[in-house]
Design an enzyme around this catalytic site. Structure first.
Site, mmCIF file in Angstrom:
data_model
loop_
_atom_site.group_PDB
_atom_site.id
_atom_site.type_symbol
_atom_site.label_atom_id
_atom_site.label_comp_id
_atom_site.label_asym_id
_atom_site.label_seq_id
_atom_site.Cartn_x
_atom_site.Cartn_y
_atom_site.Cartn_z
ATOM 1 N N PRO A 21 -4.569 2.984 -6.258
ATOM 2 C CA PRO A 21 -5.662 3.366 -5.361
ATOM 3 C C PRO A 21 -5.331 2.898 -3.945
ATOM 4 O O PRO A 21 -5.319 1.703 -3.672
ATOM 5 C CB PRO A 21 -6.868 2.618 -5.935
ATOM 6 C CG PRO A 21 -6.287 1.457 -6.675
ATOM 7 C CD PRO A 21 -4.928 1.866 -7.139
ATOM 8 N N CYS A 110 -8.164 -6.001 -2.022
ATOM 9 C CA CYS A 110 -8.091 -5.520 -0.645
ATOM 10 C C CYS A 110 -8.172 -6.695 0.332
ATOM 11 O O CYS A 110 -9.108 -7.498 0.277
ATOM 12 C CB CYS A 110 -9.215 -4.529 -0.357
ATOM 13 S SG CYS A 110 -9.186 -3.903 1.345
ATOM 14 N N ALA A 246 2.476 2.847 -4.639
ATOM 15 C CA ALA A 246 1.570 3.038 -3.511
ATOM 16 C C ALA A 246 2.363 3.660 -2.370
ATOM 17 O O ALA A 246 2.573 4.870 -2.338
ATOM 18 C CB ALA A 246 0.932 1.707 -3.110
#
Length: 340
Positions: A21, A110, A246
């Protein structure tokens, strides 16, 4: 075998090569081309649990399933257990199957200040007790939905900073709360995306979770996977059950099939620039459907620059890419360069 199916709770995936993500990148369009490029599973970019509960239409749009996604995961971020529970129930209780995922992932990694200052993202890794409450609320909300229940997983970092390495405490808290899988990006919050990911921590996490769960809960690795060889090395060196690409997938959504080829045969085929650019055009068309031509074309400037890496005369081409404003301009540009 390094390439193999993976079970996450009651969900079984055909392989162990995932798209991570990525905020601002893992939208429906990019997930779609990555699935075409061999990704076994993909997650939405992180979605605010609070915004979802407040009824944000923009947030709902982030959850729409790509046409070729038989399975996908929605990643949520939030630091309040009650809100996280409500958000999970809202996601899973919807009648529209296009926005009902097969998995819920919680972002506890994050490093961006606007996320951490709310107690979400990597701030949760810093506070294992709160992380436990958030995960437990999500698991409870999912479990309460009976047949609609899905596994709840979590992605963490190694810690807040070099003096606050809390991955072990965070992992144990997540397991106790009922997490069905764990992913670690083995950098601290203060590292952001700089420096090197510490794969030794990933190895230690694999052993910890294996011993605590008798191997029932898989551990996935993230960080510094920019090539098929990187993925192979992570699987070999750490014993993790799967890897998340990613930045390594940006500009090359075919890195998944290349990695599978390497793991199964020992080698892989290079992807021609024409094939990469065609994937980019498909991504652009999907983005136009979701966001309109103007917004999609602006967003694709950065993405087409990534797609054009390695192309002869790439520097001049990228100057033209960042000036394009319509789909027709992009197509004309790449046709002139012999890439379409």
């Amino acid at each position: 075998m390094l390439y193999h199916p993976v079970s996450i709770g009651d969900l079984t995936l055909s392989g162990n090569l995932f798209l991570a993500p990525v905020a601002g990148y893992s939208d429906r369009a990019f997930r779609s081309v990555c699935r075409e490029g061999g990704a076994n599973f993909a997650y939405t970019e992180m979605i605010s649990a609070e915004a979802l509960v407040r009824g944000s239409d923009k947030t709902r749009q982030l959850m729409v399933r790509a046409a070729n996604e038989e399975t996908y995961g929605v990643q949520l971020f939030g630091g309040t257990p009650e809100v996280m529970g409500q958000a999970v129930e809202m996601v899973l209780a919807q009648e529209d199957k296009e926005v009902v995922p097969e998995l819920i992932d919680i972002n506890a990694g994050c490093p961006v200040p606007k996320i951490t200052k709310t107690g979400a993202g990597s701030a949760l890794t810093r506070c294992p007790e709160q992380l436990h409450k958030v995960v437990a609320a999500a698991v409870k909300a999912s479990s309460s939905l009976g047949e609609k229940a899905v596994p709840v997983t979590i992605k963490i970092r190694s810690g807040w900073d070099a003096q606050t390495i809390t991955w072990k405490e965070a992992a144990l808290a997540a397991l106790e709360a009922g997490a069905a899988a764990l992913t670690i990006h083995a950098r601290t919050r203060t590292q952001g995306y700089e420096g090197k990911a510490d794969w030794n921590i990933l190895s230690e996490l694999v052993e910890l979770v294996k011993n605590k769960t008798d191997g029932r809960v898989p551990v996935f690795g993230s960080g510094d996977i920019f090539s098929p060889e990187d993925a192979q090395r992570m699987l070999q060196e750490t014993g993790c059950q799967g890897v998340m690409f990613a930045r390594g997938a940006m500009g090359n959504p075919f890195i998944f099939i290349q990695t599978r080829q390497l793991l199964e045969t020992g080698s892989y085929e290079e992807i021609k620039p024409t094939i990469r650019i065609k994937a980019g055009i498909n991504e652009l068309k999907c983005l136009i459907q979701d966001a309109g031509e103007d917004s999609a074309c602006r967003k694709m400037r950065k993405r087409f620059c990534a797609y054009s890496k390695g192309v002869s005369g790439g520097s001049k081409l990228r100057e033209a890419i960042v000036a394009a404003t319509t789909e027709a301009e992009y197509i004309s540009l790449f046709q002139q360069e012999g890439l379409l």
